[in-house]
Structure formats: C-alpha cells, structure tokens
Design a protein around this motif. Structure first.
Motif, PDB file in Angstrom:
ATOM      1  N   UNK A  56      30.318  55.640  18.418  1.00 41.79           N
ATOM      2  CA  UNK A  56      31.226  55.241  19.488  1.00 41.79           C
ATOM      3  C   UNK A  56      32.016  54.029  19.025  1.00 41.79           C
ATOM      4  N   UNK A  57      33.354  54.110  19.127  1.00 41.50           N
ATOM      5  CA  UNK A  57      34.219  52.990  18.741  1.00 41.50           C
ATOM      6  C   UNK A  57      34.871  52.381  19.982  1.00 41.50           C
ATOM      7  N   UNK A  58      34.831  51.036  20.055  1.00 43.06           N
ATOM      8  CA  UNK A  58      35.399  50.296  21.175  1.00 43.06           C
ATOM      9  C   UNK A  58      36.351  49.213  20.670  1.00 43.06           C
ATOM     10  N   UNK A  59      37.564  49.201  21.179  1.00 42.99           N
ATOM     11  CA  UNK A  59      38.440  48.054  20.959  1.00 42.99           C
ATOM     12  C   UNK A  59      38.253  47.066  22.103  1.00 42.99           C
ATOM     13  N   UNK A  60      38.816  45.884  21.923  1.00 38.17           N
ATOM     14  CA  UNK A  60      38.502  44.814  22.857  1.00 38.17           C
ATOM     15  C   UNK A  60      39.630  44.439  23.785  1.00 38.17           C
ATOM     16  N   UNK A  61      40.105  43.207  23.662  1.00 35.48           N
ATOM     17  CA  UNK A  61      41.141  42.689  24.527  1.00 35.48           C
ATOM     18  C   UNK A  61      40.720  41.364  25.165  1.00 35.48           C
ATOM     19  N   UNK A  62      40.017  41.404  26.312  1.00 34.26           N
ATOM     20  CA  UNK A  62      39.703  42.602  27.091  1.00 34.26           C
ATOM     21  C   UNK A  62      40.960  43.231  27.681  1.00 34.26           C
ATOM     22  N   UNK A  63      40.951  44.576  27.727  1.00 30.56           N
ATOM     23  CA  UNK A  63      42.070  45.292  28.316  1.00 30.56           C
ATOM     24  C   UNK A  63      42.851  46.147  27.353  1.00 30.56           C
ATOM     25  N   UNK A  64      42.376  46.317  26.113  1.00 31.24           N
ATOM     26  CA  UNK A  64      43.135  47.077  25.124  1.00 31.24           C
ATOM     27  C   UNK A  64      42.497  48.431  24.828  1.00 31.24           C
TER      28      UNK A  64
ATOM     29  N   UNK B 256      32.788  48.346  16.972  1.00 28.39           N
ATOM     30  CA  UNK B 256      34.011  47.865  17.596  1.00 28.39           C
ATOM     31  C   UNK B 256      34.451  46.543  17.005  1.00 28.39           C
ATOM     32  N   UNK B 257      35.519  45.991  17.560  1.00 28.87           N
ATOM     33  CA  UNK B 257      36.075  44.755  17.000  1.00 28.87           C
ATOM     34  C   UNK B 257      36.615  43.849  18.103  1.00 28.87           C
ATOM     35  N   UNK B 258      36.856  42.605  17.737  1.00 24.54           N
ATOM     36  CA  UNK B 258      37.491  41.608  18.591  1.00 24.54           C
ATOM     37  C   UNK B 258      36.660  41.352  19.848  1.00 24.54           C
ATOM     38  N   UNK B 259      37.220  41.550  21.053  1.00 21.68           N
ATOM     39  CA  UNK B 259      36.414  41.310  22.244  1.00 21.68           C
ATOM     40  C   UNK B 259      35.307  42.350  22.402  1.00 21.68           C
ATOM     41  N   UNK B 260      35.365  43.411  21.623  1.00 15.66           N
ATOM     42  CA  UNK B 260      34.210  44.326  21.559  1.00 15.66           C
ATOM     43  C   UNK B 260      33.023  43.626  20.906  1.00 15.66           C
ATOM     44  N   UNK B 261      33.240  42.424  20.386  1.00 15.64           N
ATOM     45  CA  UNK B 261      32.127  41.565  19.995  1.00 15.64           C
ATOM     46  C   UNK B 261      31.224  41.257  21.176  1.00 15.64           C
TER      47      UNK B 261
END
Length: 473
Positions: A85-93, A184-189
């Motif tokens: 499962x891959x998640x991008x962050x943002x939050x909101x992206x 995942x990356x960024x806010x997916x941290x």
C-alpha cells in the motif's frame, strides 16, 4: 532434436495451464465482485503485461465517506508477489497524482495530459502496488458530509484507512494472507506508522491474520517535530538557503512548535526564511522550477498558505500540471470508475487546500510508534533523498538518533552499477537508506536507484555493496 520434440508437449501444457489459471482468476473476480473494478485501458495508455483495478470502498456509510484506490498488479511471471500500500502525504495530497503518476507507478503523464508512457522503473515489476487517496476529500476520494473536509486529522485518517483495508481484502480475497507492506512519503511519515500500528494491534491474538502485515517503509517523512525542525533548519543553513540571523531566529521560534499548527512567532520566522530562499524548489534544491507565469507559479501552488514548504508533500517542475489536465478528462474518469456518482462536482486537484488548511490532530512524534513496532519485530526502513530541503536527511538522522538503537551495520556506501547510489546504516530493528541526488520524491528523481532499494526492502537484504552491482532483477 529429441530434446526439442520432448519440450513441445511441455510448452503446450504450460500454455494450457496458464490459460486455465487466467480463467480461474477471472471467475474468482466475477464471484468476489471486483471484476467491475477492472480497468480495460486508460486513455492514451501503452500496451502492458499486467492488470489494473480501481474504484471505491465506502468506509463510513452514515457520512458517505468513500476512498478511491488504484491497484497496479505485478505481471503474471512475478506472481505471487507481495502487496504494498502506497500513501502520499500533504496532508491533503493524492497518491494517484504523485505516487502513481510521477514516482513509482506504472505510467508517467505526457505534457498537457495528452496520454501516458511507461515508467521503466515501475515498482509493480516486483510487487502489487495499491495506491490510496486518503483522507476523504483528497483526489477522487469524497465525502457527502461537508464538515468532514474541515475536521480531518491523523486519527480518523488512520481508522478510515484501516476500514478500507478490511473491506478491500474482502473484495479481493485472493490477496488475503499475502505478504503485505505499507509505504509512503512526506506527511505519510505520520500516516504509515499510525496505520501500521492499527494493523499490528488488531492482528494480535490472531493465528493467521487476513492482513499478513510484514513491515513498512517511509521516505523523507515527518517523524518527530523537534528533531525534524532542528535538522531542517540546519540543512537550510548548511546549504546557504538562510542567513545566520534567520537560522538562529528559526531555532528560537520553532523548535518546540508543531509542523501543522505553528505559533505566530514561528510563522513569522518561516516567512522570513521563505523570502531569503527565493524562487527555488525546496523539494529538490538543485533542479529547475517549472517555467510558468507568476499567476500560476509552482511556488504559489506548493505553498498553499504562503509558507510551510512541507505542507503539500509534492515535487513539481511541471508534472503536477500534466496530472491535473489528465485526471480532469471525463474519459479518464470513466476508465478509472472515478466520480461515478457525481459527488465530485469540483475540479480534481492534486492536493486539497481545504483539508490542508483545516487539519486537526497531528501528534508531535511518531517515535513511540516506531519503538512499539521495532519491538514487535516488523521490518522497518526509512529512506531519504539527500537534496530535499523539505524534510531533509539531517532531520531524519536526528529523529532516528533519538530512538537510541544499537548499530548492526555501520554507515557505508551502497552501489548501483558500480556507482554510489547513496549510503546506508542498519540498526537493530531499522534500516536507514539515503539516495544520492534525489529530492523529496525519491522515485521521481532517482527511479532506478529507488527500485533497487525497494527490491532490497522486500527481500529484507542490506543495500548492495560494490561487488554486487545493485542489478535489477
């Protein structure tokens, strides 16, 4: 000659078996209900040797929250492969906008959204990749309750994503018990360890859990507010992005603040740093910015509130614009089974400024979760592109140092075709990998090296040394 004759019946038998397996899979798909989610072909898509599915899972019926997913399966010859499962962050992206369309996904978008071309280093070569737009209101995911857009936060996002997984595995039952990872990356941290903790805790006491969770990986991700701020400001100063005075001002004003809800004093210091940094891409400090007009500049899109470079979690010289054009095409939405109810009566966007600006709960540190999941024996990797100034390598190193883990393999270079791809250090329970020359979105800037890293992660092996060449399997 006798050898060749002997092979022909075997080849024919294998062909028949392959056909039977495909037919059985198709029958299972129809029976389980996911056949309707199969993507026949995306507009402008090249021919491929793998299947794709996309659609919605309702995670909260009373509010009408439905999350959109895109599954890009591994080719038949690579199956059974793990599910990631891959998640991008943002939050909101949107993970469709970034992960799937300009990073690790099977395709990249052509200029003006004219079509797609194949990503040579797509991660679905070695795993089945599941992209999720989360929370509701991001990308193609939606809610029928307007207030949801103003009350999103870490806790609800994690629980909605967990509900999504439970229902998704019921829809795709052949993925039950398959090795499963979250990345995942960024806010997916935040998203990745929080969801990982939920899966792990709910698996306790189950002898053979449906979600066969094995571990997670996070790239250039927020981990701990204090250490991330400290390392970010140090990176800015070391790379000449801010003055001495501003460096000291940032440390005085922000070190004990929240990334998502900074104080007015921290806010003011960040605005000063933005002015000093000028028109550069903080997500990749050595690459050019997109040459667009001032009224639609990459800076204004990337800094939706005029500050906080980490808030959108996106890299764009111009690829973001291509995705916006492509995913707003009605024929693309029909092919993806997206917006089938017409609930998205607004222009599709790579990131939701509404969700970003109104984010609620955001814990100050993920370190307690890391400690819990390290103790549980899960595979945990953290990677970092070393030209990112948004959540830079120095920030990640300070956060990992705070865990106090013993080292099992000391800091060392890793190689890709006899060239240094980056550096790595292996701790008890955690592996750190840097990717040389990569920005915030590692698979975008260094796609080949990112795939090498991903393969090593799946295999649970250290990064390749000089003699192993880092060859792609």
């Amino acid at each position: 000659m006798s050898t060749m004759i002997g092979r022909r019946p075997l080849v024919a038998l294998l062909a028949v078996l392959t056909l039977l397996l495909r037919q059985a899979a198709a029958t299972a798909a129809a029976a389980s209900g996911y056949a309707a989610d199969r993507i026949d072909r995306l507009p402008g898509q090249p021919a491929v040797d793998f299947d794709m599915y996309s659609g919605y899972i309702t995670v909260e019926h009373s509010a009408g929250r439905s999350l959109f997913y895109l599954l890009q399966e591994a080719p038949e010859e690579s199956q059974p492969a793990p599910l990631v499962l891959w998640l991008n962050g943002g939050p909101g992206c949107s993970s469709i906008a970034y992960g799937a369309s300009e990073e690790l996904g099977a395709f990249r978008v052509r200029p003006h959204g004219a079509g797609l071309f194949l990503n040579d280093y797509r991660w679905n070569k070695v795993a089945n990749i599941l992209f999720l737009d989360s929370p509701a209101g991001v990308g193609f995911s939606y809610t029928n309750t307007t207030s949801d857009l103003y009350t999103s936060g870490d806790n609800r996002t994690a629980h909605d994503s967990y509900t999504f997984l439970l229902k998704w595995f019921e829809k795709f039952p052949h993925y039950k018990y398959r090795d499963f990872y979250i990345a995942g990356e960024s806010y997916a941290g935040h998203y990745v360890p929080e969801l990982s903790q939920l899966v792990h805790r709910n698996n306790k006491g189950i002898e053979k859990p449906t979600i066969n969770f094995k571990g997670f990986m996070v790239g250039n991700g927020l981990i701990d507010n204090y250490h991330d701020y400290r390392g970010t400001f140090q990176f800015w100063w070391n790379h000449g992005l801010v003055s001495d005075d501003t460096y000291h001002l940032l440390n005085r004003s922000c070190l004990h603040d929240s990334f998502i809800h900074p104080s007015p004093a921290c806010d003011a210091a960040l605005n000063v740093s933005t002015e000093e940094q000028g028109n550069i891409d903080l997500y990749s400090i050595y690459t050019p910015t997109c040459n667009v007009t001032a009224t639609n500049s990459s800076a204004s899109r990337r800094h939706p509130r005029g500050r906080y470079p980490w808030m959108t979690g996106s890299y764009d010289p111009c690829t973001e614009r291509y995705s916006t054009s492509y995913y707003n095409r009605p024929d693309v939405q029909r092919a993806l089974h997206a917006n089938v109810t017409g609930a998205i009566n607004y222009t599709w966007a790579t990131c939701s400024n509404t969700i970003n600006s109104n984010w609620r709960d955001a814990p100050s540190s993920m370190l307690p979760i890391y400690k819990e999941l390290i103790e549980a024996g899960l595979r945990i990797w953290v990677f970092s592109g070393d030209t990112d100034a948004v959540v830079p390598l120095t920030a990640t190193r300070y956060s990992i140092e705070a865990l106090g883990l013993p080292t099992t393999i000391s800091w060392h270079p890793w190689y890709d075709v006899q060239e240094v791809g980056g550096w790595s250090q292996v701790y008890e329970g955690l592996t750190l990998v840097t990717v040389r020359g990569a920005g915030h979105e590692v698979p975008l800037h260094r796609p080949r090296q990112a795939l090498v890293m991903f393969q090593q992660f799946l295999q649970g092996k250290p990064m390749p040394g000089h003699n192993t060449n880092g060859t792609l399997s």
